[in-house]
Design an enzyme around this catalytic site. Structure first.
Site, PDB file in Angstrom:
ATOM      1  N   ASP A 139      54.550   9.483  31.534  1.00 46.24           N
ATOM      2  CA  ASP A 139      53.127   9.165  31.635  1.00 46.24           C
ATOM      3  C   ASP A 139      52.310  10.438  31.483  1.00 46.24           C
ATOM      4  O   ASP A 139      52.797  11.540  31.755  1.00 46.24           O
ATOM      5  CB  ASP A 139      52.813   8.491  32.970  1.00 46.24           C
ATOM      6  CG  ASP A 139      53.170   9.360  34.159  1.00 46.24           C
ATOM      7  OD1 ASP A 139      52.261   9.973  34.746  1.00 46.24           O
ATOM      8  OD2 ASP A 139      54.366   9.446  34.495  1.00 46.24           O
ATOM      9  N   VAL A 160      68.483  14.226  34.844  1.00 42.73           N
ATOM     10  CA  VAL A 160      67.889  13.556  33.689  1.00 42.73           C
ATOM     11  C   VAL A 160      66.867  12.561  34.235  1.00 42.73           C
ATOM     12  O   VAL A 160      67.220  11.503  34.738  1.00 42.73           O
ATOM     13  CB  VAL A 160      68.955  12.863  32.810  1.00 42.73           C
ATOM     14  CG1 VAL A 160      69.690  13.876  31.959  1.00 42.73           C
ATOM     15  CG2 VAL A 160      69.963  12.071  33.643  1.00 42.73           C
TER      16      VAL A 160
END
EC number: 2.4.2.1
Length: 240
Positions: free
Chosen positions: A205, A89
C-alpha cells in the site's frame, strides 16, 4: 524439542527459514514453491513447513505482526532449532512518490521507533542491518530473474495506526523505502544469537496516495519477492 511457541521435533527445520508475517502466506509458499513439504509446527496456528526448493532443503514459518512476536519465533528457531539464516518475506507501506505499490524492496537496514533494541543493547542505538552476503545474493537473484528491486532502509514501526503522521514526512526526507513492523527486531535477534538475517518486502500500500492491495492478494501473490528469497539461498550456497 518443543518450545513454548513451536511444537516441531528436533531437526524439523532447515538451516534457512523464510518468514512471512501471515501464517497463511507461509502455507501458500510451502504449497506453491516447495516440494516434499511437511508441516512441522502449528502452535497458535503459526504454521511452519519444511520442504525442498530445487533440491535444497528450506523451511518457511509465519512470525506474526510486530517486533515482539517475530522476535520470539526468530530467537527460538535460532537457539533451539539451529537455524542459521532467516529471510523475512513480508509486505510494507511506501511513503516516497517514486516507490510504487508492488515494488520489491531489499532491506539493507531498518530504522525503528521501537525501544526493543535499546533494551537489548543496554540503552544504546543498535544499527539494525542485514547480512551483507545475503543482501548481495538477493540482489543477484533479482537481476538473474529480471525482477526490479530496490535496496535501502526500511522503517520498523511499533504502531500500525500511528498518531504521528508527520513522521512520514521525515521518513521520506531520509529516503526510507518501506514502512513495516518487524525487520529491525529480526536483524537484532540474529545479531544477538550469531545468525544472519535479511528482509525482502513487497509494497502492499502507498501511505501517501491510498493505493493498496487486497488482503487476499497479500496472502496469495507477491511471488517476485518469494522467488528472489528462494533463489538467493541457492546463490548463497554457491558462494560459501
Amino acid at each position: 524439542m518443543a518450545t513454548p511457541h513451536i511444537n516441531a521435533p528436533e531437526g524439523a527445520f532447515a538451516d534457512v527459514v523464510l518468514m512471512p508475517g501471515d501464517p497463511l502466506r507461509a502455507k501458500y509458499i510451502a504449497e506453491t514453491f516447495l516440494e516434499d513439504t511437511v508441516q512441522v509446527t502449528d502452535v497458535r496456528n503459526m504454521f511452519g513447513y519444511t520442504g525442498t526448493y530445487k533440491g535444497r532443503r528450506i523451511s518457511v514459518m509465519g512470525h506474526g505482526m510486530g517486533i515482539p512476536s517475530c522476535s520470539i519465533y526468530a530467537k527460538e528457531l535460532i537457539t533451539e532449532y539451529g537455524v542459521k539464516k532467516i529471510i523475512r518475506v513480508g509486505s510494507c507501506g511506501a511513503v516516497r512518490q517514486d516507490v510504487k505499490v508492488r515494488d520489491v524492496i531489499i532491506g539493507s537496514g531498518a530504522c525503528t521507533d521501537s525501544k526493543v533494541n535499546r533494551i537489548r543493547f543496554r540503552n544504546n542505538d543498535f544499527a539494525a542491518i542485514s547480512d551483507f552476503d545475503m543482501t548481495l545474493a538477493a540482489v543477484q537473484a533479482a537481476k538473474q530473474k529480471g525482477i526490479a528491486a530496490r535496496v535501502g532502509n526500511l522503517f520498523s514501526a511499533d504502531l500500525f495506526y500511528t498518531p504521528d503522521v508527520e513522521m512520514f514526512d521525515v521518513m521520506e526526507k531520509y529516503g526510507i523505502l518501506g514502512v513495516e513492523m518487524e525487520a529491525a527486531g529480526i536483524y537484532a535477534v540474529a545479531a544477538e544469537y550469531g545468525a544472519k538475517a535479511l528482509a525482502i518486502c513487497t509494497v502492499s500500500d502507498h501511505i501517501r496516495t491510498g493505493e493498496q492491495t487486497s488482503s487476499e492478494e497479500r496472502q496469495l501473490t507477491f511471488n517476485d519477492m518469494i522467488t528472489i528469497a528462494l533463489e538467493s539461498v541457492l546463490i548463497g550456497d554457491k558462494a560459501e
